[in-house]
Design a protein around this motif. Structure first.
Motif, PDB file in Angstrom:
ATOM      1  N   UNK A 152       8.337  15.576  -5.315  1.00 52.37           N
ATOM      2  CA  UNK A 152       7.684  14.731  -4.311  1.00 52.37           C
ATOM      3  C   UNK A 152       8.641  14.410  -3.164  1.00 52.37           C
ATOM      4  N   UNK A 153       8.108  14.460  -1.947  1.00 54.45           N
ATOM      5  CA  UNK A 153       8.873  14.089  -0.757  1.00 54.45           C
ATOM      6  C   UNK A 153       8.001  13.232   0.146  1.00 54.45           C
ATOM      7  N   UNK A 154       8.663  12.506   1.046  1.00 48.23           N
ATOM      8  CA  UNK A 154       7.952  11.618   1.953  1.00 48.23           C
ATOM      9  C   UNK A 154       8.803  11.401   3.189  1.00 48.23           C
ATOM     10  N   UNK A 175       0.824  -1.198   0.000  1.00 49.12           N
ATOM     11  CA  UNK A 175       0.000   0.000   0.000  1.00 49.12           C
ATOM     12  C   UNK A 175       0.868   1.260   0.000  1.00 49.12           C
ATOM     13  N   UNK A 176       1.944   1.249   0.781  1.00 50.24           N
ATOM     14  CA  UNK A 176       2.870   2.393   0.817  1.00 50.24           C
ATOM     15  C   UNK A 176       3.493   2.625  -0.555  1.00 50.24           C
ATOM     16  N   UNK A 232       3.347   5.933  -2.912  1.00 55.74           N
ATOM     17  CA  UNK A 232       4.531   6.602  -3.458  1.00 55.74           C
ATOM     18  C   UNK A 232       4.395   6.805  -4.959  1.00 55.74           C
ATOM     19  N   UNK A 233       3.843   5.828  -5.654  1.00 58.05           N
ATOM     20  CA  UNK A 233       3.609   5.979  -7.096  1.00 58.05           C
ATOM     21  C   UNK A 233       2.666   7.154  -7.363  1.00 58.05           C
ATOM     22  N   UNK A 234       1.618   7.256  -6.540  1.00 58.71           N
ATOM     23  CA  UNK A 234       0.667   8.352  -6.693  1.00 58.71           C
ATOM     24  C   UNK A 234       1.339   9.698  -6.426  1.00 58.71           C
ATOM     25  N   UNK A 262       9.130   1.736   7.238  1.00 57.02           N
ATOM     26  CA  UNK A 262      10.313   1.092   6.668  1.00 57.02           C
ATOM     27  C   UNK A 262      10.217  -0.424   6.773  1.00 57.02           C
ATOM     28  N   UNK A 263       9.755  -0.917   7.922  1.00 52.51           N
ATOM     29  CA  UNK A 263       9.595  -2.372   8.093  1.00 52.51           C
ATOM     30  C   UNK A 263       8.607  -2.926   7.065  1.00 52.51           C
ATOM     31  N   UNK A 264       7.529  -2.192   6.858  1.00 50.26           N
ATOM     32  CA  UNK A 264       6.514  -2.639   5.900  1.00 50.26           C
ATOM     33  C   UNK A 264       7.051  -2.646   4.474  1.00 50.26           C
TER      34      UNK A 264
END
Length: 52
Positions: free
Chosen positions: A31-33, A15-16, A20-22, A40-42
């Motif tokens: 884009x930043x996050x 899902x993450x 990120x693609x979106x 990170x684990x996911x």
């Protein structure tokens, strides 16, 4: 908070990655996050071939 299983981390990571693609599609190179350890684990679980 209850500890997530590896499968739950894998699903969250997928899902993450979609999010990120979106972000990239919408904001391009600007884009930043910010990621927390659980994010990170996911992401690592989603990228892992280990299906524990």
């Amino acid at each position: 908070m209850a500890k997530m299983t590896n499968e739950q981390h894998r699903e969250a990571g997928q899902s993450h990655l979609e999010y990120m693609r979106e972000l990239l599609a919408k904001h391009g190179d600007s884009a930043t996050l910010s990621l927390h350890a659980d994010h990170m684990r996911s992401l690592l679980a989603a990228a892992s071939h280990d299906k524990r």
